[in-house]
Write a protein that holds these residues in place. Structure first.
Motif, mmCIF file in Angstrom:
data_model
loop_
_atom_site.group_PDB
_atom_site.id
_atom_site.type_symbol
_atom_site.label_atom_id
_atom_site.label_comp_id
_atom_site.label_asym_id
_atom_site.label_seq_id
_atom_site.Cartn_x
_atom_site.Cartn_y
_atom_site.Cartn_z
ATOM 1 N N PHE A 1 0.680 -1.212 -0.214
ATOM 2 C CA PHE A 1 -0.025 -0.066 -0.190
ATOM 3 C C PHE A 1 0.974 1.240 0.075
ATOM 4 C CE2 PHE A 1 -2.238 3.523 2.325
ATOM 5 C CZ PHE A 1 -2.992 3.679 1.420
ATOM 6 N N ARG B 1 0.703 4.185 -2.788
ATOM 7 C CA ARG B 1 0.175 5.518 -2.316
ATOM 8 C C ARG B 1 1.294 6.417 -2.741
ATOM 9 N NH1 ARG B 1 -4.085 8.303 -1.663
ATOM 10 N NH2 ARG B 1 -3.379 8.002 -3.840
ATOM 11 N N ALA B 2 2.489 6.162 -2.552
ATOM 12 C CA ALA B 2 3.568 7.061 -2.897
ATOM 13 C C ALA B 2 3.661 7.420 -4.676
ATOM 14 C CB ALA B 2 4.775 6.624 -2.377
ATOM 15 N N LEU B 3 3.190 5.982 -5.467
ATOM 16 C CA LEU B 3 3.435 6.125 -6.626
ATOM 17 C C LEU B 3 2.186 6.801 -7.606
ATOM 18 C CD1 LEU B 3 5.184 2.995 -7.503
ATOM 19 C CD2 LEU B 3 6.316 5.124 -7.596
ATOM 20 N N ARG B 4 1.019 6.786 -6.927
ATOM 21 C CA ARG B 4 -0.227 7.307 -7.510
ATOM 22 C C ARG B 4 -0.331 8.625 -6.884
ATOM 23 N NH1 ARG B 4 -4.694 6.602 -10.975
ATOM 24 N NH2 ARG B 4 -6.637 7.721 -10.122
ATOM 25 N N ALA B 5 0.349 9.702 -7.732
ATOM 26 C CA ALA B 5 0.487 11.059 -7.599
ATOM 27 C C ALA B 5 -0.881 11.585 -8.239
ATOM 28 C CB ALA B 5 1.721 11.643 -8.120
ATOM 29 N N ASP C 1 -6.522 4.051 -4.882
ATOM 30 C CA ASP C 1 -7.290 4.429 -6.406
ATOM 31 C C ASP C 1 -6.524 4.428 -7.435
ATOM 32 O OD1 ASP C 1 -9.908 5.104 -4.961
ATOM 33 O OD2 ASP C 1 -8.810 7.106 -4.247
ATOM 34 N N ARG D 1 0.122 7.019 -17.332
ATOM 35 C CA ARG D 1 1.759 6.933 -16.893
ATOM 36 C C ARG D 1 1.845 5.689 -15.889
ATOM 37 N NH1 ARG D 1 4.574 11.792 -13.378
ATOM 38 N NH2 ARG D 1 2.901 11.228 -12.090
ATOM 39 N N ARG E 1 3.582 3.425 -13.811
ATOM 40 C CA ARG E 1 4.645 3.732 -13.030
ATOM 41 C C ARG E 1 5.471 2.431 -12.739
ATOM 42 N NH1 ARG E 1 4.394 8.519 -10.315
ATOM 43 N NH2 ARG E 1 6.497 8.213 -9.862
ATOM 44 N N LEU F 1 9.286 0.687 -13.145
ATOM 45 C CA LEU F 1 9.873 -0.031 -12.091
ATOM 46 C C LEU F 1 9.410 -1.223 -11.827
ATOM 47 C CD1 LEU F 1 9.411 2.992 -9.417
ATOM 48 C CD2 LEU F 1 11.642 1.878 -9.937
ATOM 49 N N VAL G 1 15.623 9.847 -4.938
ATOM 50 C CA VAL G 1 14.291 10.544 -5.297
ATOM 51 C C VAL G 1 15.288 12.094 -5.272
ATOM 52 C CG1 VAL G 1 12.368 11.669 -4.592
ATOM 53 C CG2 VAL G 1 12.993 9.101 -4.326
ATOM 54 N N PHE H 1 13.999 6.431 -1.983
ATOM 55 C CA PHE H 1 12.749 6.403 -1.976
ATOM 56 C C PHE H 1 12.193 5.668 -0.559
ATOM 57 C CE2 PHE H 1 8.811 3.934 -3.951
ATOM 58 C CZ PHE H 1 8.072 4.789 -4.038
ATOM 59 N N HIS I 1 10.815 8.373 1.756
ATOM 60 C CA HIS I 1 9.288 8.829 1.172
ATOM 61 C C HIS I 1 8.621 7.761 1.805
ATOM 62 C CE1 HIS I 1 11.065 12.436 -0.880
ATOM 63 N NE2 HIS I 1 11.946 11.468 -0.969
ATOM 64 N N ILE J 1 5.083 8.212 4.452
ATOM 65 C CA ILE J 1 3.582 7.611 4.342
ATOM 66 C C ILE J 1 3.280 6.808 5.453
ATOM 67 C CG2 ILE J 1 2.354 6.219 2.925
ATOM 68 C CD1 ILE J 1 3.529 7.722 0.346
#
Lengths: 447, 447
Positions: free
Chosen positions: A134, A138-142, A166, A197, A199, A233, A286, A296, A299, A303
């Motif tokens: 998760f 969450r980090a990659l879904r910008a 989401d 995009r 990811r 990735l 990053v 990364f 980050h 979260i």
């Protein structure tokens, strides 16, 4: 307190009422409905032998071990790290480091068991691998353009984590050698053409759940090359890699020379499911707007601080203690478990061959994994939910329709048999029942 | 393994590079930046006495207790619930019930300590209260119209959970008696007028973090009335309510007669921070499209299954054991801790009075909570981040600028003093340093 009066009054006052239509869409997701259906069938037929559950084997569970693990971890803190007794107490009782307190032990384990040289600062210890998935998503879904790719049939835990973030998941076909690279490329390009995009791509290269398929070393190298070329990735999930019958192929992370791989680690099968401890290795650099370079993992840690603050130090101490008692080698810690899983797998494969001697002729086949928890059987008829219920009710045996792991209608004639939690006599009895079910279905199909 | 070769080659191959601009916006949130700044100052001046940390008191931490708690819980399973030793082992080791395994004990505790009669099926045991906040907000954030209200100054944990769920938070002023109800009504109506859907309002009625303010019983009843009238749920967070110096006012949940309140429970202060166990009570009825009635807790449980699968049974056993050893009364389990917190609070309040005898004249004041962890001091100058750094460097004392808890520019002249983790001599020395800092700042302001 005013409870009795309040309860008396409650009938007169219209109570708050919520509606599922006003709740997050993940709650009405087909994948979740699938899991609910499967759990419901299992709970309706508790006497059925279950090839549906991929839970760890239970024979070696022993609460006394938890006490030993805690003692071993505390001894490590005082003896190896020079903690005072106050510091030891604080390490287990107090809030702890967000990225975890067993990162050095995890790094040592990765070096010893997997030949991975991971920077301990690139490791975030999580509440099981599920939280790791998760926080990565969450980090990659910008924004709304960000999508994920995943091998299909798809692991339901991944589907769930993606729904909560989401994040749409685009399926990529699986072949005999794992992920279908041509399809990966075409999906990435289709997504980009649609303004999206892509990811990352989720893969389980060793004894994948649910397909049971593993990737060869050349296929792993080729996946790394293609992912680099396409600029996505790789999320490598590896809960079962340890339970193999011979040569241990290198993980994608071990082969990664350009920070392409985010590695998802689990101790649920190799450590202790009840500790709920997993981790993620995320050494990607990053860059911030001001040019600062961070990992990364840092980050992901932010979260995590907003999600669960930190992973229970007590639970980490239990897993850390287990690592310490086996020289940080999970291979050594799981000698008995690995033997049990390989024995079970052999019993299922041999048991299928015994019970379906004319398999090819009758249109029945199965794959032959060299480890892991799962075998996939292909049948000459649709293994529907209705047939599963019939199998549970009339034959006392549970399995998982593979169709539940496809978002695009695949797997209709396939079932997943999990052999991890059963004893030899349960496997033998369960396969008798399964063979009875299949014979009846075939006869029904003929008649 | 190919690591050495790969590392040698790495220099030649362009590595994957991420940018914060491509990551989720929560990672650049001002609230998170605030916490990072505060943590950074704390780590730069480790010798400073910290009134910044609201962590639990450490004197009574003892690893031996963890073993006793585990033993007590296992004895309960076998003696009270009739588990076989195999079942006890499985309860702690294996994956467990998503909603938790100590829900009956939590319900008994709520009945005994809070006069709350909660349906155990309405309880979801979570990875600390932080996960409880996130799953509630994730469920309530169904679309872009859904917003949350919260008392301001705002608890940073709430801000973080809301960011992860992409849910905007509208601040509601806090007065002497807690939440400003007129402002609550006006914010709800403004949000609706803007086409938004205010789902709930977050409140901490007892010794709020960071304001230290508590609500009177009439104010609680009035809040319930207003929330019902405006059609918003209340999220009641109660980590500190137990640590009071006399009469224990009823929680909002105890006064709730129409399922308006979702109750967020924490064992971090009353149980064991290192277990990371909390819970949510959510008895709201939820209707599905097909008319089925379920509890909101069941929907939260589904979200939890996609987030962390279940809360560590080992960690739950530790907290469950602590409850059992004290007849499920956390009041009884925390006699020493409550005395220490009240002593610390008294030392801070008396110490401020001693050191600022002409407080009123010099424009210095503070509130006088009857419990909890926090005192808020108002100063006649801006308590800026720059002054905090000066205070840490030159005076060796840390505190928290209240401005960090406001999203709308409030709290500039206020500081939060947390007294929970300090010893009496640290409080005395720390207040000497704090008084020195204030005197210098006042002199500077005069000069």
């Amino acid at each position: 307190m005013t409870i009795p009066a309040a309860q008396a009054a409650a009938a007169a006052v219209p109570a708050t009422q919520l509606a599922t239509a006003e709740l997050h869409a993940s709650l009405e997701d087909p994948a979740l409905e699938s899991m609910n259906f499967l759990n419901e069938v299992a709970s309706l037929y508790p006497a059925a032998i279950s090839f549906a559950s991929g839970r760890p084997y239970e024979e070696f569970f022993d609460v006394a071990l938890i006490h030993s693990y805690l003692d071993a971890f505390c001894a490590h803190l005082s003896r190896d790290l020079g903690y005072s007794s106050g510091q030891v107490n604080r390490a287990l009782f107090q809030y702890g480091r967000t990225k975890g307190i067993i990162h050095e032990l995890v790094a040592r384990n990765l070096a010893l068991d997997e030949g991975i040289s991971a920077d301990p600062q690139a490791i975030v210890v999580t509440v099981g691998c599920q939280e790791a998935m998760f926080i990565v998503l969450r980090a990659l879904r910008a924004g709304t353009a960000d999508v994920l790719l995943s091998t299909s049939p798809m692991y339901v835990g991944l589907t769930g984590a993606a729904r909560l973030a989401d994040m749409p998941v685009w399926p990529v076909h699986t072949g005999q050698d794992g992920i279908d690279l041509a399809h990966l490329v075409s999906q990435v390009r289709r997504a980009r053409a649609a303004g999206l995009r892509p990811r990352a791509c989720y893969v389980m290269p060793d004894f994948a759940n649910p397909a049971g398929v593993s990737m060869s070393v050349p296929a792993r190298r080729e996946l790394l090359r293609v992912a680099a070329q396409e600029g996505v990735l790789l999320l490598e999930d590896n809960p079962y890699g340890l339970f193999h019958d011979g040569e241990h192929p290198p993980t994608l992370l071990a082969l990664d020379d350009r920070h392409q791989v985010i590695y998802l680690g689990s101790f649920a099968k190799t450590g202790l499911p009840g500790a709920r401890v997993g981790y993620v290795v995320a050494g990607q650099p990053v860059t911030s707007a001001d040019g600062t370079l961070t990992l990364f993992a840092d980050h992901l840690s932010k979260i995590k601080s907003m999600l669960t603050v930190n992973t229970s130090p007590v639970a980490q101490a239990v897993v850390g203690g287990k690592l310490l008692l086996h020289g940080c080698r999970l291979t050594a810690a799981n000698v008995r478990e690995t033997a049990a899983y390989l024995r079970n797998l052999r019993l299922v494969l041999d048991g299928l061959a015994d019970r379906f001697p004319d398999a090819g002729r009758s249109g029945i086949s199965w794959n032959t994994p060299h480890g892991g928890f799962f075998v996939v059987v292909t049948l000459p008829f649709d293994a529907s939910d209705a047939l599963l219920e019939h199998s549970a009710r009339e034959h006392g045996v549970l399995w998982t329709p593979m169709s539940h792991f496809y978002s695009d209608g695949g797997g209709l004639r396939q079932v997943r048999l999990a052999c991890s939690q059963l004893t030899p006599s349960q496997i033998s009895g369960g396969l008798d029942r399964f063979a009875g079910f299949v014979r009846e279905a075939l006869a029904g199909g003929d008649g």
